[in-house]
Design a protein around this motif. Sequence first.
Motif, PDB file in Angstrom:
ATOM      1  N   ASN A   1      -3.240  -2.768  -0.525  1.00 45.28           N
ATOM      2  CA  ASN A   1      -2.846  -1.693  -1.419  1.00 45.28           C
ATOM      3  C   ASN A   1      -1.422  -1.280  -1.058  1.00 45.28           C
ATOM      4  O   ASN A   1      -0.978  -1.460   0.088  1.00 45.28           O
ATOM      5  CB  ASN A   1      -3.750  -0.467  -1.247  1.00 45.28           C
ATOM      6  N   VAL A   2      -0.708  -0.692  -2.011  1.00 46.02           N
ATOM      7  CA  VAL A   2       0.643  -0.209  -1.715  1.00 46.02           C
ATOM      8  C   VAL A   2       0.821   1.210  -2.244  1.00 46.02           C
ATOM      9  O   VAL A   2       0.230   1.590  -3.250  1.00 46.02           O
ATOM     10  CB  VAL A   2       1.738  -1.122  -2.309  1.00 46.02           C
TER      11      VAL A   2
ATOM     12  N   LEU B   1       3.084  -3.824 -10.958  1.00 45.38           N
ATOM     13  CA  LEU B   1       1.792  -3.459 -11.543  1.00 45.38           C
ATOM     14  C   LEU B   1       0.996  -4.683 -11.977  1.00 45.38           C
ATOM     15  O   LEU B   1      -0.227  -4.740 -11.780  1.00 45.38           O
ATOM     16  CB  LEU B   1       2.000  -2.523 -12.737  1.00 45.38           C
ATOM     17  N   VAL B   2       1.679  -5.673 -12.548  1.00 48.63           N
ATOM     18  CA  VAL B   2       0.988  -6.896 -12.964  1.00 48.63           C
ATOM     19  C   VAL B   2       0.413  -7.615 -11.751  1.00 48.63           C
ATOM     20  O   VAL B   2      -0.742  -8.075 -11.762  1.00 48.63           O
ATOM     21  CB  VAL B   2       1.948  -7.814 -13.743  1.00 48.63           C
ATOM     22  N   ALA B   3       1.202  -7.700 -10.681  1.00 50.51           N
ATOM     23  CA  ALA B   3       0.743  -8.375  -9.471  1.00 50.51           C
ATOM     24  C   ALA B   3      -0.445  -7.645  -8.855  1.00 50.51           C
ATOM     25  O   ALA B   3      -1.408  -8.276  -8.391  1.00 50.51           O
ATOM     26  CB  ALA B   3       1.886  -8.479  -8.461  1.00 50.51           C
ATOM     27  N   ALA B   4      -0.398  -6.320  -8.847  1.00 54.04           N
ATOM     28  CA  ALA B   4      -1.492  -5.539  -8.267  1.00 54.04           C
ATOM     29  C   ALA B   4      -2.776  -5.705  -9.066  1.00 54.04           C
ATOM     30  O   ALA B   4      -3.868  -5.826  -8.489  1.00 54.04           O
ATOM     31  CB  ALA B   4      -1.093  -4.070  -8.214  1.00 54.04           C
ATOM     32  N   GLN B   5      -2.654  -5.719 -10.379  1.00 49.65           N
ATOM     33  CA  GLN B   5      -3.843  -5.902 -11.211  1.00 49.65           C
ATOM     34  C   GLN B   5      -4.473  -7.266 -10.970  1.00 49.65           C
ATOM     35  O   GLN B   5      -5.695  -7.394 -10.854  1.00 49.65           O
ATOM     36  CB  GLN B   5      -3.488  -5.737 -12.684  1.00 49.65           C
ATOM     37  N   ALA B   6      -3.628  -8.290 -10.872  1.00 51.55           N
ATOM     38  CA  ALA B   6      -4.134  -9.638 -10.625  1.00 51.55           C
ATOM     39  C   ALA B   6      -4.799  -9.743  -9.261  1.00 51.55           C
ATOM     40  O   ALA B   6      -5.789 -10.468  -9.093  1.00 51.55           O
ATOM     41  CB  ALA B   6      -2.997 -10.644 -10.747  1.00 51.55           C
TER      42      ALA B   6
END
Length: 362
Positions: free
Chosen positions: A87-88, A105-110
């Motif tokens: 998490n960040v 945000l895209v990377a975190a969702q993936a």
Amino acid sequence: MKIGMIGCGVISQQYLKSFDQLPDVELVAVADLDPARAAAAAEGREGVRALTVDELIADSEVDTVLNLTIPAAHADVDLRAIAAGKNVYSEKPFAVTTEEGAEVLVAAQAAGVLVGSAPDTVLGTGTQTARTAIDDGVIGIPTAATAIMVCPGHERWHPQPDFYYVPGGGPLLDMGPYYIHALVTLLGPVSSVIGAASRPHAERTIGSGPRAGEKIPVSTDTHVTGVLVHESGVLSTLVMSFDAVATSAHPIEVHGTEGTLAVPDPNHFSGEVSVRRLGGEGWEALPVSGGYEDSGRGVGLQDMAVRGPELRASGELGQHVLEVMNAVLESAHGGTRIEIASSVARPEAVPLTANDAAAAAL
């Protein structure tokens, strides 16, 4: 939630003061490009290890990276941490460019990880008491707001002020997040903006520390003004400046059909909220009615630890505010109104919560 803090500069001291008051958050590691600063941050803290940045990101004990690096490094550090399954939670601004923030945000969702974003000052009693007053109809229907921050520049007090005067800095991206996060918390997301900006000085002189007297170049706008059109129809006027001495205006004022609300400095967690009612006489202080009492930087991490995907200081909010700020600058340089592509839910209000009971109520 076990925290690895990257970046042990000036702002880290405020987070370090808060960790002992956050019952569901534990600092386990720190890192900085300067090993001596990391060692100093870890000194005297049982169980906290000073690591390199690479070691911290790879460390299996760390599940959340607190990113306190300079703005230009925010997105890169976040993406590296996300790639490692962490998490960040990033200091403001969420990134420098809107595109960088969207990539995070895209990377975190993936990856299925959480993303949080400062400032969490809006979770304190100042902004939250104002939020309660608005929700309770104290000023009637909100119609407009002003948000004003002026000062002569951070180089007067900060010993390493260079990053304030490059893209990602300036009064808008440095101080704007406090004010725009508060405006979105109070009045909801922004749909379009109109901006104007100036840069009257080509260089600044450092006023303190070992580099005092050194001149640094300015490559970003240092006086920015704009109109934010909220989805609700409310119009907020924003003034952010490193080119003025002072102002007598309230940091934020929200105007409604039945009164005007004076909101305290959103760079702080507390402060008096007052109202001037239609037909009334003078300003009336309102009792504290919302937010975390006696809170400090890092309460957003506690919120993340307990609420998970429902965290209030979310990456989505940070990204929306980032897009708004960059759109103001784009409008200022292009002379056109800019539509905001993103939207975000107005964060859930925080009930009045004593500091020692914060974990239960979050």
